[in-house]
Design a protein around this motif. Structure first.
Motif: not given
Length: 329
Positions: A158-163, A172-186, A188-194
């Motif tokens: 989302g808006g806040v989430g992508t930032f 330099d944190a290890e970031v996990t992003g919760v999102c839908s499968a269709c947004n996983a690549d986006l 991950r490209s923003l810096g999420a490791t998981h």
């Protein structure tokens, strides 16, 4: 000037394109010729006068909108400055908080504006103020994220989430992003490791614990969120999208504060960034990250000013990918 006006509380259909008076400029104010304005959950809450408690608190108006022209985020060019303004001059390209930004012109105080990074379009710049400052406060100021910590962002696409994902990764944190499968690549490209696909996995099942959780969605009970925290972890509840017509985000804030008094974990609630507090400093911080190449706005959809109501409907559905923006000029 042309503006999107609202005469009563209600659904997006209450918005209409009409003529409005051009704002006056006080001694400490700046008149901005708006090129683009972002759409936020904050805007549709104001549109509906929701939550009702906000009306009683005087923030949005009691029986009708306090402001005839909505919108808060803007990017554009300085048209005129007041006699007490020295840091900006006509022609400067800026972004910031401009109440009434769904219009050709909006006025605000000089401390709520910063120079627009040269590498951003006006549409990208308009996406920055509320979402990026909220993310900065959630991750850095309140969450106090440190290098090496495990950070989870719920609503990562989302808006806040992508930032937030990008800011946590920049720390330099290890970031996990919760999102839908269709947004996983986006994400991950923003810096999420998981990535956690919320349709298939429950991040609150206790199998993994995080040092910091930024919850932008509000779709999990507080007790479940605490299960996903380390014993001394920090939960940052962003009330921007919280449901509930009467209390809304205020109810979430009160619940978090009440439980926080009795647990070791640190439970914090924030409201969407608005023109208050150290806003100028925070705006400078996020634009510095943008100029350093560590932060990039994600623009989902762009609407012409006349289609603002359609854009609000899209944001209200809660599935925007990054930010939705209105172009004005």
């Amino acid at each position: 000037m042309k503006a999107i006006v609202q005469e009563r509380f209600g659904p997006p259909d209450t918005l209409r394109l009409a003529d409005a008076d051009r704002p006056e400029v006080g001694a400490d104010q700046v008149l901005v010729r708006v090129h683009a304005a972002a759409l936020n959950p904050y805007d549709w809450h104001l549109l509906r006068g929701d939550p009702y408690v906000a009306r009683l608190m005087g923030g949005v108006g009691l029986m009708r909108p306090k402001s005839r022209v909505a919108g808060i985020d803007a990017a554009g060019q300085v048209e005129a400055v007041g006699s007490a303004v020295s840091a900006l001059r006509p022609g400067d390209e800026v972004l910031g908080f401009c109440p009434g930004s769904f219009a050709e012109y909006a006025s605000t105080t000089a401390d709520l504006l910063v120079p627009k990074p040269a590498g951003l379009t006006f549409e990208e710049a308009a996406a920055v103020p509320m979402a990026a400052v909220t993310a900065l406060r959630g991750i850095r100021t309140v969450g106090r994220v440190q290098a090496g910590q495990r950070v989870l962002v719920n609503g990562a696409a989302g808006g806040v989430g992508t930032f937030a994902v990008q800011i946590a990764a920049a720390l330099d944190a290890e970031v996990t992003g919760v999102c839908s499968a269709c947004n996983a690549d986006l994400v991950r490209s923003l810096g999420a490791t998981h990535i956690v696909d919320y349709a298939r996995e429950d991040f609150t099942d206790g199998r993994m614990r995080y040092d910091v959780i930024l919850d932008n969605v509000g779709n999990r009970p507080l007790s479940r969120l605490r299960r996903a925290l380390t014993p001394a972890g920090i939960l940052v509840a962003n009330g921007g999208g919280s449901p509930g017509h009467f209390f809304g985000a205020v109810g979430s804030l009160l619940q978090v504060a009440a439980v926080n008094a009795f647990v070791r974990q640190r439970l914090r609630a924030i409201l969407p960034a608005a023109p208050a507090g150290p806003t100028h400093k925070d705006l400078l911080a996020v634009t510095a990250l943008i100029e350093a190449g560590r932060l990039t706005p994600v623009v989902d959809r762009v609407y012409p000013l006349a289609d603002t109501a359609e854009g609000v409907r899209h944001v209200e559905q809660g599935h925007a990918r990054g930010k939705a923006v209105v172009t004005v000029m």
